[in-house]
Design a protein around this motif. Structure first.
Motif, PDB file in Angstrom:
ATOM      1  N   ALA B 113     -36.569 -18.371 -21.388  1.00  0.00           N
ATOM      2  CA  ALA B 113     -34.585 -18.323 -21.697  1.00  0.00           C
ATOM      3  C   ALA B 113     -34.011 -19.420 -20.473  1.00  0.00           C
ATOM      4  CB  ALA B 113     -34.612 -16.959 -21.586  1.00  0.00           C
ATOM      5  N   ASP B 114     -32.687 -20.812 -21.309  1.00  0.00           N
ATOM      6  CA  ASP B 114     -31.926 -21.565 -21.099  1.00  0.00           C
ATOM      7  C   ASP B 114     -30.510 -21.007 -19.654  1.00  0.00           C
ATOM      8  OD1 ASP B 114     -34.278 -23.599 -22.180  1.00  0.00           O
ATOM      9  OD2 ASP B 114     -33.128 -23.012 -23.418  1.00  0.00           O
ATOM     10  N   VAL B 115     -30.348 -19.430 -20.022  1.00  0.00           N
ATOM     11  CA  VAL B 115     -29.055 -19.376 -19.757  1.00  0.00           C
ATOM     12  C   VAL B 115     -29.713 -18.142 -19.754  1.00  0.00           C
ATOM     13  CG1 VAL B 115     -27.854 -19.885 -21.489  1.00  0.00           C
ATOM     14  CG2 VAL B 115     -27.173 -19.223 -19.381  1.00  0.00           C
ATOM     15  N   ILE B 116     -29.252 -17.096 -18.844  1.00  0.00           N
ATOM     16  CA  ILE B 116     -29.167 -15.370 -19.219  1.00  0.00           C
ATOM     17  C   ILE B 116     -28.219 -14.560 -19.439  1.00  0.00           C
ATOM     18  CG2 ILE B 116     -30.247 -13.109 -18.461  1.00  0.00           C
ATOM     19  CD1 ILE B 116     -32.516 -15.520 -17.511  1.00  0.00           C
ATOM     20  N   THR B 117     -27.865 -13.618 -19.833  1.00  0.00           N
ATOM     21  CA  THR B 117     -26.691 -12.945 -20.165  1.00  0.00           C
ATOM     22  C   THR B 117     -27.050 -11.114 -19.524  1.00  0.00           C
ATOM     23  OG1 THR B 117     -24.760 -12.197 -20.876  1.00  0.00           O
ATOM     24  CG2 THR B 117     -26.367 -12.577 -22.091  1.00  0.00           C
ATOM     25  N   PRO B 138     -29.141 -20.460 -15.125  1.00  0.00           N
ATOM     26  CA  PRO B 138     -27.817 -20.185 -14.946  1.00  0.00           C
ATOM     27  C   PRO B 138     -27.733 -17.989 -15.525  1.00  0.00           C
ATOM     28  CG  PRO B 138     -27.917 -21.291 -16.125  1.00  0.00           C
ATOM     29  CD  PRO B 138     -29.197 -21.909 -15.154  1.00  0.00           C
ATOM     30  N   PHE B 139     -27.157 -17.084 -14.614  1.00  0.00           N
ATOM     31  CA  PHE B 139     -26.653 -16.314 -15.428  1.00  0.00           C
ATOM     32  C   PHE B 139     -25.414 -15.773 -15.395  1.00  0.00           C
ATOM     33  CE2 PHE B 139     -26.585 -11.923 -15.569  1.00  0.00           C
ATOM     34  CZ  PHE B 139     -28.612 -10.619 -15.368  1.00  0.00           C
ATOM     35  N   VAL B 140     -24.438 -15.515 -16.522  1.00  0.00           N
ATOM     36  CA  VAL B 140     -22.929 -14.808 -17.232  1.00  0.00           C
ATOM     37  C   VAL B 140     -23.192 -13.398 -17.224  1.00  0.00           C
ATOM     38  CG1 VAL B 140     -21.498 -16.111 -18.352  1.00  0.00           C
ATOM     39  CG2 VAL B 140     -23.418 -17.505 -17.871  1.00  0.00           C
ATOM     40  N   ASP B 352     -28.459 -28.306 -15.800  1.00  0.00           N
ATOM     41  CA  ASP B 352     -27.392 -29.425 -16.235  1.00  0.00           C
ATOM     42  C   ASP B 352     -26.294 -28.308 -17.296  1.00  0.00           C
ATOM     43  OD1 ASP B 352     -28.546 -31.246 -16.149  1.00  0.00           O
ATOM     44  OD2 ASP B 352     -29.255 -31.411 -18.220  1.00  0.00           O
ATOM     45  N   ILE B 353     -27.104 -26.941 -17.620  1.00  0.00           N
ATOM     46  CA  ILE B 353     -25.810 -25.906 -18.026  1.00  0.00           C
ATOM     47  C   ILE B 353     -25.730 -25.208 -16.765  1.00  0.00           C
ATOM     48  CG2 ILE B 353     -25.776 -23.316 -19.181  1.00  0.00           C
ATOM     49  CD1 ILE B 353     -28.079 -24.036 -20.934  1.00  0.00           C
ATOM     50  N   ASN B 354     -25.861 -24.831 -15.618  1.00  0.00           N
ATOM     51  CA  ASN B 354     -25.398 -24.364 -14.426  1.00  0.00           C
ATOM     52  C   ASN B 354     -24.125 -25.143 -13.483  1.00  0.00           C
ATOM     53  OD1 ASN B 354     -25.245 -22.628 -11.800  1.00  0.00           O
ATOM     54  ND2 ASN B 354     -25.450 -24.390 -11.394  1.00  0.00           N
TER      55      ASN B 354
END
Lengths: 370, 410
Positions: B113-117, B138-140, B352-354
Motif C-alpha cells: 500500500a502506498d497510501v491508506i484509509t 500517508p493515512f487519510v 511524495d503523496i504525503n
C-alpha cells in the motif's frame, strides 16, 4: 552398506548422544546452537529451498511473537518449573511490565528502557507480595494456582476501573518525538520489524542465561529440592519460604520484560489484552509443551506452539477450524509427550537404538539439561 | 585398524555428502521464483476497515466506497499525472478491534500500500495512524471522530477530511437550535445519550462546552455500553424531560433507544443526533419508524446539490446493492482526497503523496462542505457537518442553505 553396519552406526550414534548429554557443556552448547540459528533465521526466511520458503508460512512478526512468549515462558519456568509452585497468574507480571513502561512514558515521558526496569521491579515486588501471602499460609498446588489467577484478575479489574490507569481503553504507544527521541534503540521504537526481533532475542538470551545460571547453581539445587519434596527440603535445613520468594521475584521480574516489550512492539495496550486469562495460558504453554523445569524447553515449546497456530490458521479456510486443529495437536503433544518436546531427540535416539545390536544401558535416561 | 578404516570411511562419507549438499543447495537456493518488482503501472490504496464483527456492516459499505472511488477513477482513464496508471485497492479486516488497527496497517504496507484509509472506530484509527506514521506512509482517515487522534499526537502523515468530534459538536450546537428557533419553536434544555467509549465521550465533552453557548442547559447525561438495553437510560431522560434528546451512538444503540422510548411511551419534543450513524441510515430509519420522523441529526453528508454526487450514489447502489449513507459518502470523499493527492504528486511514492496531501486543496469532492485542505494537525480547515432532518424516513440536508436539498418541516 549391510544391515549390520547400519545397526552398528545407529548404536554408535546413540552412545555418542548419551555421552554428549552427560557433559556439563551440553546445554550451553545446544543453547548456543539454537541462538545462532535464531540469529540468522529472519535473514533466510525469504530464501527458497527447492521452491519452498519459510517466509511463505512464517513472518518476522510471527517470530517476534514466538520469542515474546518464549521469554515469558522462560520467566514462568524459573518459578513454576524449578520450584514446582504452579502459577496460573503470570499475566499479572506481564501486564505490570507492559503498563509500567507505557504509563510512565505517557504520563512522565520516562524513557521506555527505564520504564521497563521500573515496571519489572514493581512486578517483582507484586510477586513478592503474592509469595508472602501465599507461602506464608502454605498454599500449594491448585490452591496456589487459583490464588495467582485471582491476583492477576485483581489487576485486570483495577486497571479497567480507574481512568488514572488508562481505564478500559488503555494506552496508545506515543511516538518517539513526543518524548524527545528518534526512532531507534534509545527510543525502543523502530520503523521496521527486524530490529524488534533482535531486541526480543536479546531479552531471551539474557533471561535464558539467568535461568541456566540459577539452575546450575546452589540456588537451583535448593529450588529443585523444593519441587521434589518441600517437606524433606525443609527437614534438611533449606529455608523453603525464602527460596520460593526468590523464585517468584526473579520470575516476575523477567516475565515483566516480555510485557514491556509487548507494550513497545504493539501500538496499544488495554487491561483486556495484557491481563486477560488467555495471556496466562500463552505464558505457561510453551514451557509445558517444551519441557517444564528445563532451560531449553520453553524456547523449543514456543517454536512448537506459536508457529503451529499460525500454520494452522493459514492452512484452513474455515473460520475457527484452525483453533480446533491447533487444540487437537496440543492435546496430542501433551498426552503422548508428557516430558515435553525437549525429550523428542532422546526418544528418537532410543527408537533408533531398538535397531542397534547393543542393548546396554537401554533403560538409562538422562536429563537433557544435565 | 578397523577403527582407522571406520574413521576414514566416515571422513570420506562426510566429505562427499558435504560436497554434494553444497552443490545441490547452490542450485536449489534462491529468491522467490515468482518475484515481481511490479511495473509501476498502478498505485495501491490500502483500505483498513471493520469487515466483520459488530461494525462489519458499516465497515463493508465504507470499504465498498473506497473500491468504487478507485473503480470510477480507473474508468475515467486512471491517474493522468502517471500516464493513466491504475488504482488498486487492497482491503483488510480490522474487526473493529483496537489491537488490529496497527497490525492491519503494517500488513497493508507490507502488501504494497502506498497510501491508506480507515478505520471507522476511533480507537482502531488511533492505533492505525501511528503505525502509518512509523512507516512513513500517508493515512487519510475515512471516518473517525475522536479529536485526540490528530490533535494529541503531532502526526505528520495523517489527514482527516471529516469534522472531528469538537467540530461536530460546534456545528450541532449552532445549527440545530438555530433551525428550531428560526421555525418559531424553542429549545432550552437537552439530554445527552451517548455510547460509553472514546467516540461517545469525546462528542459528549464537546457538547458540554458548546450547548451552553447557545443557551441550552444539559439536564441529563446517560450512557450505554455495547449490548446493553436503553430502558434505564430512557427512564432517566423521561424524568429529566429535556426539550431535545441528542443521541451520539452507533446504529444499534440508537435503534435500542427508540425501542425503549416506544415501550415507555416517551416522546421528547425533539430528537437529535450528533455524529449519529442510525439517523443517517435508511435501513435503520425504517426500523425505528415514525418515532424518528422529524429528527435532526448533524453529520457529514453527501452534497445533495451536486449532480456528480447523485451519480456516485446511483452507481454505488447499483454496484453493491447497499444503501448509501453518510459514512459511505465521507469515505468516498476521503478516497477522492487520496486520488487528488496522487494526481498532485505525480508519483506513487508515499513520501511524495504525503507532501502533496499536506499542501492540497480539493474542491472537486462529493461531501457537503467547502474545499478540503489541511492544517498543521492534518485536520480539514473547512470541515462541516450540516444539519439533516428525517422526512418520510429519509435523511435530508436542511441547513446550511447552500447544501440544503429541502426545507425544514417542524
Amino acid at each position: 552398506m549391510s544391515n549390520a553396519d547400519v545397526s552398528s552406526r545407529l548404536d554408535q550414534a546413540r552412545r555418542q548422544y548419551r555421552t554428549f548429554q552427560s557433559k556439563w557443556y551440553a546445554t550451553p552448547a545446544i543453547l548456543a546452537g539454537i541462538f545462532g540459528l535464531l540469529l540468522v533465521l529472519p535473514l533466510v526466511l525469504d530464501l527458497y529451498f527447492f521452491g519452498f520458503s519459510l517466509g511463505s508460512w512464517i513472518s518476522v512478526h510471527v517470530l517476534v511473537i514466538t520469542l515474546v512468549w518464549a521469554t515469558a515462558a522462560q520467566g514462568w519456568n524459573v518459578m513454576s518449573g524449578y520450584t514446582g509452585q504452579f502459577s496460573f497468574g503470570h499475566a499479572a507480571f506481564f501486564g505490570l511490565g507492559a503498563y509500567g513502561t507505557i504509563l510512565l512514558l505517557n504520563t512522565a515521558g520516562l524513557n521506555p528502557w527505564l520504564g521497563m526496569l521500573i515496571g519489572a521491579t514493581v512486578a517483582s515486588l507484586y510477586g513478592l507480595l503474592i509469595g508472602v501471602l501465599c507461602f506464608r499460609y502454605d498454599l500449594r498446588g491448585h490452591y496456589f494456582a487459583l490464588a495467582t489467577l485471582a491476583f492477576a484478575e485483581l489487576l485486570r479489574h483495577t486497571f479497567n476501573t480507574f481512568s488514572q490507569l488508562g481505564g478500559a481503553s488503555g494506552y496508545f504507544k506515543p511516538l518517539p518525538r513526543s518524548y524527545g527521541a528518534e526512532f531507534g534503540f534509545a527510543a525502543f521504537q523502530f520503523r521496521e520489524t527486524l530490529p524488534y526481533y533482535y531486541i526480543i532475542l536479546g531479552f531471551l538470551v539474557v533471561v535464558t542465561a539467568v535461568s541456566l545460571a540459577i539452575k546450575q547453581s546452589r540456588l537451583g539445587l535448593y529450588l529443585f529440592a523444593i519441587r521434589e519434596d518441600e517437606s524433606a527440603a525443609a527437614a534438611v535445613g533449606i529455608p523453603t519460604f525464602r527460596y520460593k520468594l526468590v523464585g517468584i521475584g526473579v520470575s516476575a521480574f523477567f516475565t515483566a520484560w516480555a510485557g514491556a516489550f509487548w507494550a513497545m512492539y504493539f501500538d496499544t495496550i488495554r487491561p483486556d489484552t495484557v491481563y486477560e486469562l488467555l495471556v496466562n495460558v500463552e505464558i505457561l504453554l510453551p514451557a509445558i509443551v517444551g519441557g517444564v523445569g528445563t532451560v531449553i524447553g520453553p524456547i523449543v515449546g514456543a517454536f512448537v506452539v506459536i508457529p503451529l497456530s499460525e500454520v494452522a490458521r493459514q492452512s484452513v479456510d474455515i473460520t475457527g477450524f484452525d483453533r480446533v486443529i491447533y487444540g487437537l495437536l496440543l492435546v496430542g503433544i501433551v498426552l503422548y509427550s508428557p516430558q515435553g518436546a525437549i525429550s523428542w531427540p532422546r526418544r528418537a535416539v532410543e527408537l533408533l537404538g531398538a535397531y542397534g545390536p547393543s542393548k546396554r544401558n537401554a533403560s538409562a535416561t538422562a536429563d537433557d539439561d544435565e | 585398524m578397523r577403527r582407522t578404516t571406520s574413521q576414514s570411511d566416515r571422513r570420506s562419507f562426510i566429505k562427499y555428502v558435504g560436497a554434494a549438499g553444497t552443490l545441490g543447495l547452490a542450485g536449489c537456493v534462491g529468491q522467490d521464483p515468482s518475484d515481481d518488482d511490479g511495473d509501476g503501472s498502478s498505485v495501491v490504496i490500502g483500505s483498513n476497515h471493520p469487515l466483520s464483527g459488530s461494525l462489519g456492516g458499516t465497515g463493508t459499505r465504507m470499504d465498498n466506497a473506497v473500491q468504487l472511488a478507485a473503480m470510477m477513477k480507473n474508468d475515467n482513464g486512471g491517474i493522468e499525472s502517471l500516464d493513466g496508471a491504475e488504482l488498486e485497492v487492497i482491503s483488510e479486516d480490522n474487526q473493529g478491534n483496537q489491537e488490529l488497527g496497527g497490525e492491519v496497517t503494517d500488513s497493508l504496507i507490507d502488501d504494497g500500500a502506498d497510501v491508506i484509509t480507515g478505520c471507522f472506530s476511533s480507537p482502531v484509527t488511533n492505533a492505525a495512524t501511528r503505525a502509518a506514521e512509523r512507516a512513513g506512509v500517508p493515512f487519510v482517515i475515512s471516518v473517525s471522530v475522536d479529536d485526540a487522534i490528530l490533535q494529541d499526537n503531532d502526526l505528520q502523515y495523517a489527514y482527516r477530511p471529516q469534522p472531528p468530534a469538537s467540530q461536530m459538536a460546534v456545528d450541532h450546537a449552532e445549527l440545530m437550535p438555530q433551525v428550531i428557533r428560526d421555525a418559531g419553536r424553542d429549545v432550552q434544555t437537552a439530554g445527552l445519550y451517548y455510547i460509553n467509549i472514546d467516540f461517545g465521550q469525546s462528542v459528549r465533552d464537546s457538547l458540554r462546552e458548546e450547548l451552553p453557548n447557545q443557551d441550552i442547559e444539559i439536564v441529563e447525561e446517560v450512557s450505554i455500553d455495547f449490548g446493553e438495553t436503553a430502558d434505564t437510560a430512557v427512564t432517566q431522560l423521561a424524568d429529566a424531560d429535556p426539550d431535545v434528546v441528542i443521541a451520539t451512538t452507533y446504529e444499534a444503540e440508537t435503534v435500542e433507544l427508540v425501542r425503549a422510548m416506544d415501550n415507555q411511551d416517551y416522546a421528547p419534543p425533539f430528537i437529535a443526533g450528533c455524529a449519529n450513524e442510525a439517523l443517517n441510515d435508511v435501513g435503520a430509519l425504517e426500523e425505528m419508524g415514525e418515532t424518528v420522523e422529524g429528527a435532526l441529526p448533524t453529520n457529514f453528508a453527501l452534497n445533495p446539490t451536486l449532480d456528480r454526487a447523485s451519480e456516485v450514489r446511483e452507481r454505488y447502489e447499483s454496484e453493491f446493492d447497499e444503501s448509501f449513507d453518510a459514512n459511505v459518502a465521507m469515505t468516498y470523499a476521503a478516497t477522492e482526497v487520496i486520488i487528488a493527492g496522487i494526481e498532485e504528486a505525480g508519483s506513487s511514492d508515499p513520501e511524495d503523496i504525503n507532501d502533496a496531501l499536506s499542501e492540497i486543496e480539493v474542491s472537486d469532492h462529493i461531501a457537503a462542505m467547502p474545499p478540503i485542505s489541511f492544517d498543521e494537525n492534518g485536520e480539514n480547515e473547512n470541515a462541516l457537518a450540516p444539519l439533516f432532518q428525517v422526512q418520510d424516513l429519509d435523511d435530508r440536508v436542511v441547513f446550511p442553505e447552500e447544501y440544503a436539498e429541502t426545507e425544514i418541516d417542524l
